[in-house]
Design an enzyme around this catalytic site. Structure first.
Site, short mmCIF file in Angstrom:
data_model
loop_
_atom_site.label_atom_id
_atom_site.label_comp_id
_atom_site.label_asym_id
_atom_site.label_seq_id
_atom_site.Cartn_x
_atom_site.Cartn_y
_atom_site.Cartn_z
N HIS A 182 -5.01 9.35 0.76
CA HIS A 182 -5.04 8.63 2.03
C HIS A 182 -5.87 9.25 3.15
CE1 HIS A 182 -3.49 5.56 4.80
NE2 HIS A 182 -3.04 4.95 3.73
N ASP A 229 0.82 -1.21 0.00
CA ASP A 229 0.00 0.00 0.00
C ASP A 229 0.85 1.27 0.00
OD1 ASP A 229 -1.97 -1.89 0.38
OD2 ASP A 229 -2.84 -0.93 2.15
N ASP A 230 0.22 2.35 -0.38
CA ASP A 230 0.69 3.74 -0.24
C ASP A 230 1.71 4.19 -1.28
OD1 ASP A 230 -0.90 3.46 1.97
OD2 ASP A 230 0.60 4.09 3.44
N HIS A 234 3.95 -2.01 3.10
CA HIS A 234 3.95 -0.68 2.48
C HIS A 234 5.23 -0.51 1.67
CE1 HIS A 234 1.10 -0.45 5.79
NE2 HIS A 234 0.49 0.47 5.07
ZN ZN Z 1 -2.49 3.02 3.33
#
Ligand code: ZN
Length: 193
Positions: A59, A4-5, A147
């Protein structure tokens, strides 16, 4: 595995190299605000057979936003990924896993994908601890959350990918995992805990 991210110009690329080396695939839940700066990273994801999911524009906790703003977060990210790759995601992972009826309503035709194993790599920032946490909980059919914006996470991911591969695991995207589960159901195979 899921990441993620991102995308991140070096950490995501290093994870992609490790996936390629060990013949694995992952799903990357990207932020629209970052996608616009690194379209080539997304192209590489798809070239290698990985999957891209929507993780919102920047986010926010979607459950705190109005319907219009939720729509904005999701739609702008869909557009950014399509601009970079020609393909719109059909998976979404809301930031923090936060979801309510407003959010769900807007995602009617997209699949919401959460996770099973969370090493809290964003907090830990210690390669060895992240590897141990994930390896202690990894099992057939489980979805791992990491992440791809931290160096420690990328280094840990490299070790995890190798170790899981050496233990005989096949690393797949969420959509591939869904398909495997369906096929197993049809043939009467169950996953033992
Ligand atoms: Zn996230």
């Amino acid at each position: 595995m899921t990441f993620d991210d991102g995308p991140h110009p070096s950490h995501t690329m290093s994870i992609l190299e490790d996936l390629e080396k060990y013949d694995g695939h992952a799903t990357f839940f990207v932020l629209g605000s970052r996608v616009q700066h690194y379209p080539e990273v997304l192209q590489k994801m798809l070239q290698q057979g990985n999957e891209i999911g929507n993780h919102s524009w920047d986010h926010p906790q979607l459950t705190r936003l109005s319907k219009n703003k939720i729509e904005d977060q999701i739609e702008k990210t869909q557009d950014a990924v399509e601009k970079a790759t020609g393909i719109e995601p059909n998976l979404v992972r809301p930031p923090y896993g936060a979801i309510n009826n407003n959010v769900r309503e807007y995602m009617e035709d997209m699949k919401v994908a959460l996770w099973d194993v969370d090493p809290e790599d964003w907090k830990e920032r210690n390669e060895k601890k992240i590897v141990n946490k994930v390896m202690g909980k990894a099992k057939d059919g489980r979805i791992i959350l990491m992440h791809d914006i931290y160096q420690t996470s990328a280094q840990a991911a490299g070790k995890i990918i190798k170790q899981l591969h050496d233990q005989g695991y096949q690393l797949v995207t969420i959509s591939e995992l869904e398909k495997v589960k369906k096929d197993r159901e049809l043939s009467g195979i169950t996953i033992s805990e």
